[in-house]
Design a protein around this motif. Structure first.
Motif, short mmCIF file in Angstrom:
data_model
loop_
_atom_site.label_atom_id
_atom_site.label_comp_id
_atom_site.label_asym_id
_atom_site.label_seq_id
_atom_site.Cartn_x
_atom_site.Cartn_y
_atom_site.Cartn_z
N ILE A 177 0.61 -1.76 -0.11
CA ILE A 177 0.72 0.26 -0.16
C ILE A 177 1.08 1.49 -0.24
N ASP A 178 1.06 2.08 -1.30
CA ASP A 178 1.09 3.33 -1.31
C ASP A 178 0.91 4.84 -0.60
N PRO A 179 1.24 5.51 -0.85
CA PRO A 179 0.57 7.26 -0.40
C PRO A 179 -0.80 7.30 -0.60
N GLU A 180 -1.08 6.45 -2.02
CA GLU A 180 -2.07 7.11 -3.09
C GLU A 180 -3.32 6.20 -2.20
N GLY A 181 -2.72 4.50 -1.81
CA GLY A 181 -3.19 3.60 -1.30
C GLY A 181 -3.67 4.06 0.13
N ILE A 182 -3.14 4.37 0.81
CA ILE A 182 -3.50 5.24 2.00
C ILE A 182 -4.98 6.52 1.95
N GLU A 183 -4.51 6.54 1.46
CA GLU A 183 -5.45 8.26 1.24
C GLU A 183 -6.56 8.06 0.90
N ALA A 184 -6.82 6.16 -0.11
CA ALA A 184 -7.96 5.85 -0.47
C ALA A 184 -8.36 5.27 0.61
N LEU A 185 -7.70 4.52 1.92
CA LEU A 185 -7.64 3.78 3.34
C LEU A 185 -8.56 4.44 3.40
N CYS A 186 -7.41 6.14 4.13
CA CYS A 186 -8.09 7.50 5.07
C CYS A 186 -9.74 7.87 4.82
N SER A 187 -10.10 7.71 3.17
CA SER A 187 -10.90 8.11 2.53
C SER A 187 -12.48 7.50 2.88
N ASP A 188 -12.13 6.04 3.01
CA ASP A 188 -12.82 4.58 3.76
C ASP A 188 -13.13 4.38 5.06
N LEU A 189 -12.02 5.53 5.69
CA LEU A 189 -12.44 5.12 6.92
C LEU A 189 -12.53 6.11 7.77
N GLY A 190 -13.34 7.73 6.95
CA GLY A 190 -13.79 8.70 6.77
C GLY A 190 -12.76 9.87 7.92
N VAL A 191 -11.63 9.46 8.36
CA VAL A 191 -10.60 9.65 8.65
C VAL A 191 -9.29 10.63 7.70
N ASP A 192 -9.11 12.15 8.07
CA ASP A 192 -8.35 12.56 7.19
C ASP A 192 -6.38 12.72 7.45
N HIS A 193 -6.39 12.38 6.25
CA HIS A 193 -4.47 11.43 6.36
C HIS A 193 -3.47 11.55 7.20
N THR A 194 -4.11 13.37 7.53
CA THR A 194 -3.34 14.05 8.88
C THR A 194 -3.49 13.82 10.41
N ASN A 195 -4.56 12.72 9.89
CA ASN A 195 -5.21 12.58 11.74
C ASN A 195 -4.35 11.45 12.51
N VAL A 196 -4.12 11.55 13.40
CA VAL A 196 -3.13 11.09 14.61
C VAL A 196 -4.21 9.83 14.60
N LYS A 197 -4.95 9.15 14.06
CA LYS A 197 -4.98 7.92 14.54
C LYS A 197 -4.52 7.25 13.12
N ILE A 198 -4.35 8.24 11.84
CA ILE A 198 -3.21 6.91 10.71
C ILE A 198 -2.31 6.66 11.53
N LEU A 199 -1.39 7.57 12.41
CA LEU A 199 -0.32 7.55 12.85
C LEU A 199 -0.44 5.87 14.47
N MET A 200 -1.31 5.93 14.82
CA MET A 200 -1.34 5.09 15.57
C MET A 200 -1.50 3.68 14.40
N LEU A 201 -2.41 3.58 13.30
CA LEU A 201 -2.51 3.22 13.16
C LEU A 201 -1.10 2.20 12.22
N ALA A 202 -0.31 3.19 11.87
CA ALA A 202 1.03 2.41 11.09
C ALA A 202 2.07 2.08 12.24
N TRP A 203 1.24 3.15 13.73
CA TRP A 203 2.55 2.52 14.84
C TRP A 203 2.09 0.86 15.29
N LYS A 204 0.52 0.47 15.36
CA LYS A 204 0.11 -0.61 15.02
C LYS A 204 0.51 -1.93 14.35
#
Length: 229
Positions: free
Chosen positions: A54-81
């Motif tokens: 999954i590349d940056p474009e894929g992560i943006e699509a993932l964020c869109s489906d999650l209803g979360v902005d790609h700059t949201n800390v939750k995405i960083l938390m997911l990366a940590w997980k």
């Protein structure tokens, strides 16, 4: 979204007890389970087929489906997980292990798991590791050990702002106005967390210059006291 390190994060495993019936990716014979197939199918939905990740474009699509902005800390938390090693990219192995730990195999389940993940990150035994990971996530080059001031101000607001708003705002103002430092290293980064946790603010009464604080924090305290006077 912060930049990533190429080093692995020593992320602690979830403290929640796993059920004896918890889903697994493969069977004892090595065959992919139904859960594993669902996880892989979800990965393929967002993966760059040429890169196999999954590349940056894929992560943006993932964020869109999650209803979360790609700059949201939750995405960083997911990366940590997921223990993601490189900013903007999730490998299939990271994806499999992370989603197995979260016990999710659909986008809706992943979306519903984010509040629980956030609570896990905020646990005292996990937060320091997450905070350290956030810094390493900004190290994009081989042998890079420091992060530029502009990126640090964005990152510190993202990971510490909700807990220590006054300290973060003041420190960011100090960093943007001082001229002695162009970058921040890991030791300085980690000590600012300690500063927020241990030093009374904004009076700074228990800040001891004789303790082993980085010079940049001594300068910050001096700057704060001059402003107050």
């Amino acid at each position: 979204m912060p930049r990533a390190s190429k080093r692995k994060s020593d992320t602690p495993k979830s403290t929640s007890a796993k059920s004896a019936r918890s889903e697994s990716i493969t069977t004892a014979s090595g065959k992919t389970t139904k859960f594993g197939l669902s996880v892989d199918n979800l990965f393929q939905k967002y993966a760059n087929k040429l890169l196999g990740m999954i590349d940056p474009e894929g992560i943006e699509a993932l964020c869109s489906d999650l209803g979360v902005d790609h700059t949201n800390v939750k995405i960083l938390m997911l990366a940590w997980k997921l223990k993601a090693e490189k900013q903007g990219y999730f490998t299939q192995d990271e994806w499999r292990k992370g989603l197995k730990d979260l016990q999710v195999d659909t986008i809706n389940k992943l979306k519903k798991s984010l509040p629980k993940l956030e609570a896990e990150v905020m646990m005292p035994e996990n937060f320091e590791d997450f905070y350290s990971y956030a810094f390493r996530y900004c190290l994009t080059e081989d042998k890079q050990k420091c992060v530029d001031i502009e990126s640090i101000c964005l990152l510190i607001d993202l990971v510490l702002g909700p807990q220590f708003r006054a300290q973060v705002d003041s420190f960011s103002e100090f960093l943007k106005n001082q001229t002695d430092y162009k970058v921040i290293n890991m030791d300085q980064w980690m000590n600012f967390l300690r500063f927020c946790q241990e030093v009374s603010f904004p009076d700074l009464e228990n800040y001891d210059l004789d303790q082993a604080w980085p010079v940049i924090l001594d300068n910050f305290v001096e700057w704060m006291r001059e402003k107050q006077n």
